[in-house]
Design a protein around this motif. Structure first.
Motif, short mmCIF file in Angstrom:
data_model
loop_
_atom_site.label_atom_id
_atom_site.label_comp_id
_atom_site.label_asym_id
_atom_site.label_seq_id
_atom_site.Cartn_x
_atom_site.Cartn_y
_atom_site.Cartn_z
N UNK A 22 0.85 -1.18 0.00
CA UNK A 22 0.00 0.00 0.00
C UNK A 22 0.90 1.24 0.00
N UNK A 23 0.46 2.27 -0.68
CA UNK A 23 1.22 3.52 -0.74
C UNK A 23 1.25 4.18 0.63
N UNK A 24 2.32 4.92 0.92
CA UNK A 24 2.47 5.57 2.23
C UNK A 24 1.39 6.62 2.44
N UNK A 25 1.02 7.35 1.39
CA UNK A 25 -0.02 8.38 1.57
C UNK A 25 -1.36 7.74 1.91
N UNK A 26 -1.67 6.65 1.28
CA UNK A 26 -2.93 5.96 1.57
C UNK A 26 -2.89 5.31 2.95
N UNK A 27 -1.73 4.76 3.32
CA UNK A 27 -1.62 4.11 4.63
C UNK A 27 -1.82 5.10 5.78
N UNK A 28 -1.12 6.24 5.73
CA UNK A 28 -1.25 7.22 6.81
C UNK A 28 -2.66 7.82 6.86
N UNK A 29 -3.33 7.90 5.72
CA UNK A 29 -4.72 8.34 5.69
C UNK A 29 -5.62 7.26 6.29
N UNK A 30 -5.36 5.99 5.95
CA UNK A 30 -6.19 4.89 6.44
C UNK A 30 -6.11 4.73 7.96
N UNK A 31 -4.93 4.96 8.54
CA UNK A 31 -4.78 4.80 9.98
C UNK A 31 -5.00 6.12 10.72
N UNK A 32 -5.61 7.08 10.03
CA UNK A 32 -6.15 8.31 10.61
C UNK A 32 -5.12 9.27 11.21
N UNK A 33 -3.93 9.33 10.64
CA UNK A 33 -3.00 10.35 11.09
C UNK A 33 -3.24 11.66 10.36
N UNK A 34 -3.79 11.58 9.16
CA UNK A 34 -4.09 12.77 8.37
C UNK A 34 -5.54 12.70 7.92
#
Length: 128
Positions: free
Chosen positions: A1-13
């Motif tokens: 998974x892409x880093x931008x999608x991952x950090x969005x998925x785990x609710x940091x952004x």
């Protein structure tokens, strides 16, 4: 998974666009290397990023299928951010309060508007 999608998925952004901007500013690293938004992350990767004046460190435990609820976030990441980072943020907040306490010195723009609203309310009452 892409880093931008991952950090969005785990609710940091809140949005993927915010993650992309952070990547462009070199605020996000994966395993010690500066990451582009398209960088793939895998379980056991160490992700370090700066957000809200805190350098956060997380370990990827699993890849979520899509954006998860706040209660399920711990299944997909392990937060290794040192507590000193959060203490430093509290000190910054206290330092801001030290310079000017409410009611001292010149009024801020918001204070001035509140005063104007308060005085105009009394002016309209007298005319009626």
């Amino acid at each position: 998974m892409r880093i931008d999608k991952y950090l969005w998925c785990v609710r940091y952004y809140k949005t993927r666009n915010m993650v992309t901007e952070a990547c462009k500013k070199n605020h996000i690293t994966v395993n010690g290397l500066v990451a582009k938004p398209s960088k793939e992350v895998f379980p056991t990767d160490k992700v370090t990023f700066r957000k809200d004046q805190i350098v956060r460190k997380i370990t990827v435990l699993d890849i979520p299928p899509n954006r998860v609820g706040p209660k399920l976030v711990d299944i997909y990441r392990k937060d290794e951010t040192p507590t000193e980072s959060f203490e430093h943020l509290e000190l910054l907040k206290l330092a801001k309060e030290h310079y000017r306490k409410n009611g001292e010195g010149r009024p801020t723009k918001k204070d001035r508007r509140d005063i104007d609203d308060y005085t105009t309310d009394f002016d309209t009452d007298e005319e009626v």
